[in-house]
Design a protein around this motif. Structure first.
Motif, short mmCIF file in Angstrom:
data_model
loop_
_atom_site.label_atom_id
_atom_site.label_comp_id
_atom_site.label_asym_id
_atom_site.label_seq_id
_atom_site.Cartn_x
_atom_site.Cartn_y
_atom_site.Cartn_z
N TRP A 1 -17.28 -7.76 58.61
CA TRP A 1 -16.92 -9.17 58.52
C TRP A 1 -17.36 -9.77 57.19
CZ3 TRP A 1 -19.29 -10.63 63.92
CH2 TRP A 1 -18.47 -10.10 64.93
N PRO A 2 -16.59 -10.70 56.65
CA PRO A 2 -17.01 -11.39 55.44
C PRO A 2 -18.32 -12.14 55.67
CG PRO A 2 -14.69 -11.82 55.92
CD PRO A 2 -15.25 -11.13 57.12
N VAL A 3 -19.08 -12.29 54.61
CA VAL A 3 -20.38 -12.97 54.71
C VAL A 3 -20.20 -14.39 55.22
CG1 VAL A 3 -22.36 -13.81 53.39
CG2 VAL A 3 -21.46 -11.52 52.96
N GLY A 4 -19.12 -15.05 54.80
CA GLY A 4 -18.88 -16.42 55.26
C GLY A 4 -18.71 -16.50 56.77
N GLU A 5 -18.02 -15.51 57.36
CA GLU A 5 -17.84 -15.50 58.81
C GLU A 5 -19.16 -15.26 59.52
OE1 GLU A 5 -15.33 -13.15 62.31
OE2 GLU A 5 -14.78 -12.91 60.20
N ILE A 6 -19.97 -14.34 58.99
CA ILE A 6 -21.28 -14.08 59.58
C ILE A 6 -22.14 -15.33 59.52
CG2 ILE A 6 -23.42 -12.77 59.28
CD1 ILE A 6 -21.69 -10.39 58.44
N SER A 7 -22.07 -16.04 58.40
CA SER A 7 -22.82 -17.28 58.25
C SER A 7 -22.49 -18.26 59.36
CB SER A 7 -22.51 -17.91 56.88
OG SER A 7 -23.04 -19.21 56.78
N GLN A 8 -21.20 -18.41 59.66
CA GLN A 8 -20.78 -19.32 60.73
C GLN A 8 -21.26 -18.83 62.09
OE1 GLN A 8 -19.03 -22.21 60.47
NE2 GLN A 8 -18.92 -22.12 58.23
N ARG A 9 -21.18 -17.53 62.33
CA ARG A 9 -21.53 -16.98 63.64
C ARG A 9 -23.02 -17.10 63.94
NH1 ARG A 9 -17.97 -13.34 66.36
NH2 ARG A 9 -15.91 -13.24 65.36
N GLY B 1 -24.87 -19.67 62.86
CA GLY B 1 -25.28 -21.07 62.94
C GLY B 1 -25.50 -21.80 61.65
N TYR B 2 -25.01 -21.25 60.53
CA TYR B 2 -25.15 -21.95 59.26
C TYR B 2 -23.80 -22.56 58.88
CZ TYR B 2 -29.77 -19.96 58.55
OH TYR B 2 -31.10 -19.63 58.69
N GLY B 3 -23.79 -23.88 58.72
CA GLY B 3 -22.54 -24.56 58.41
C GLY B 3 -22.05 -24.29 57.01
N GLU B 4 -22.98 -24.08 56.08
CA GLU B 4 -22.63 -23.86 54.68
C GLU B 4 -23.08 -22.47 54.24
OE1 GLU B 4 -20.86 -25.84 52.85
OE2 GLU B 4 -20.75 -27.47 54.32
N LEU B 5 -22.20 -21.77 53.54
CA LEU B 5 -22.53 -20.43 53.06
C LEU B 5 -23.72 -20.47 52.11
CD1 LEU B 5 -21.96 -17.43 52.84
CD2 LEU B 5 -20.21 -17.94 51.11
N SER B 6 -23.80 -21.50 51.28
CA SER B 6 -24.92 -21.59 50.33
C SER B 6 -26.25 -21.72 51.06
CB SER B 6 -24.71 -22.77 49.39
OG SER B 6 -24.60 -23.99 50.12
N GLU B 7 -26.26 -22.48 52.15
CA GLU B 7 -27.48 -22.64 52.95
C GLU B 7 -27.88 -21.30 53.57
OE1 GLU B 7 -29.08 -25.09 56.90
OE2 GLU B 7 -26.95 -25.13 56.33
N PHE B 8 -26.90 -20.57 54.09
CA PHE B 8 -27.17 -19.25 54.68
C PHE B 8 -27.71 -18.29 53.63
CE2 PHE B 8 -25.28 -14.95 55.42
CZ PHE B 8 -26.17 -14.56 56.42
N SER B 9 -27.09 -18.27 52.46
CA SER B 9 -27.52 -17.34 51.41
C SER B 9 -28.95 -17.63 50.97
CB SER B 9 -26.57 -17.44 50.21
OG SER B 9 -25.27 -17.02 50.56
N ARG B 10 -29.31 -18.91 50.85
CA ARG B 10 -30.69 -19.26 50.48
C ARG B 10 -31.67 -18.81 51.55
NH1 ARG B 10 -28.31 -24.11 48.71
NH2 ARG B 10 -28.91 -25.12 50.68
N ALA B 11 -31.33 -19.08 52.81
CA ALA B 11 -32.23 -18.70 53.91
C ALA B 11 -32.37 -17.18 54.00
CB ALA B 11 -31.71 -19.26 55.23
N PHE B 12 -31.27 -16.47 53.81
CA PHE B 12 -31.31 -15.01 53.90
C PHE B 12 -32.15 -14.42 52.76
CE2 PHE B 12 -29.95 -10.66 53.68
CZ PHE B 12 -29.65 -10.31 54.99
#
Length: 316
Positions: free
Chosen positions: A275-283, A285-296
């Motif tokens: 799955w694309p990283v953006g889809e994983i981010s949504q799944r 619970g991160y609304g924004e990909l940038s927020e997910f990338s920072r947290a990861f």
């Protein structure tokens, strides 16, 4: 409200180990026990083979069959040789150090999810990192079950890839092959627990059933916003009392547990799906990909893409 106490019982009949039974007291309620394989391998590597440091969201088990090498788990180095059972804990960096000379190494490698209800098994019963198996009968029994699991897992993968190449849905044969793998894993885990049981905590953890219910809820709704108030309301507690019970049961506040679970689930999805990283981010619970990338990156030291790429080139 009465608490649920998790007891681990290994049954033995005629020296054959039966699957582990996990019982919840004082009621007849039980936590569902599940094993799902990520990989099961029989590895042959030259003396100069090395990797890492890497980390995985799942525990990784090795059984050394031949050879001698040095591994490092965080800052601890261990010399491993035939008969050693190694458990690489999830989330901790580990590596196999290179050797200038020596004989090839041969080992069995297995990674799987081991869960009790909403909890990872290692959260409740931490595995020892290194165990020397001195008893030849126990060593060969564990190795034989492991090798049988390798054989069945290879059959399952071959059937699955054949169906996938045709673009057709998985056949009944694939489902039956997976059931055989899971059955073999149950037997493998029973032998593993018979070996490691004496090293696990004597006192099982006490977990309030409301905390179990809340953890189940947050995992089923991880893609949604999850506030302290929302989790507390789900089990009819005030936020302050819920937070107190949660921290007492699991050793961390609810918000930290939610963050950790989201990152752990993201790591599993990065490794197990395309799955694309953006889809994983949504799944997770991160609304924004940038927020997910920072947290990861904050949690793992790598971007999601780099984490996925690292494991694509690691065969352990």
């Amino acid at each position: 409200m009465a608490k649920l106490t998790i007891d681990l019982t290994i049954l033995t009949i005629n020296e054959e180990v039966e699957p582990a039974v996990f019982i919840l007291h004082p009621d007849a309620q039980r936590l569902e026990f599940s094993l799902e394989p990520r990989w099961i391998r029989h590895m042959h590597k030259p003396h100069d083979f090395s990797f890492g440091p890497v980390s995985t969201p799942l525990p990784v088990f090795w059984l050394m069959l031949d050879g001698e090498r040095t591994i490092q788990i965080e800052d601890e180095c261990h010399v491993i040789r035939k008969g050693d059972l190694i458990v690489f804990p999830p989330g901790l960096p580990y590596q196999l150090l290179s050797a200038e000379a020596g004989s090839p190494v041969r080992y069995l490698s297995l990674s799987c999810t081991v869960r009790l209800g909403p909890f990872d098994f290692h959260e409740l019963y931490p595995f020892p990192k290194l165990t020397a198996v001195f008893d030849e009968a126990i060593f060969h029994r564990l190795a034989d079950h492991w090798m049988e699991s390798v054989r069945l897992f290879d059959q399952f993968v071959a059937l699955y890839e054949h169906d996938a190449s045709d673009g057709s849905p998985s056949s009944l044969a694939v489902s039956l092959a997976l059931l055989r793998v899971q059955g073999a894993l149950q037997q493998w885990f029973a032998h593993l627990m018979a070996l490691l049981g004496p090293q696990l905590p004597e006192q099982p953890p006490d977990i309030d059933p409301r905390i179990i219910k809340a953890c189940t809820y947050l995992q089923e709704h991880v893609h949604e916003p999850l506030t302290l108030e929302k989790l507390a309301a789900h089990v009819y507690l005030s936020p302050s009392h819920f937070s107190y019970l949660f921290r007492r049961a699991l050793g961390q506040p609810p918000a930290q547990y939610v963050r950790s679970y989201r990152i752990r689930l993201a790591k599993e999805l990065l490794l197990q799906t395309s799955w694309p990283v953006g889809e994983i981010s949504q799944r997770v619970g991160y609304g924004e990909l940038s927020e997910f990338s920072r947290a990861f990156r904050h949690a793992s030291g790598l971007s999601p893409q780099a984490y996925r790429q690292q494991w694509r080139h690691t065969n352990i």
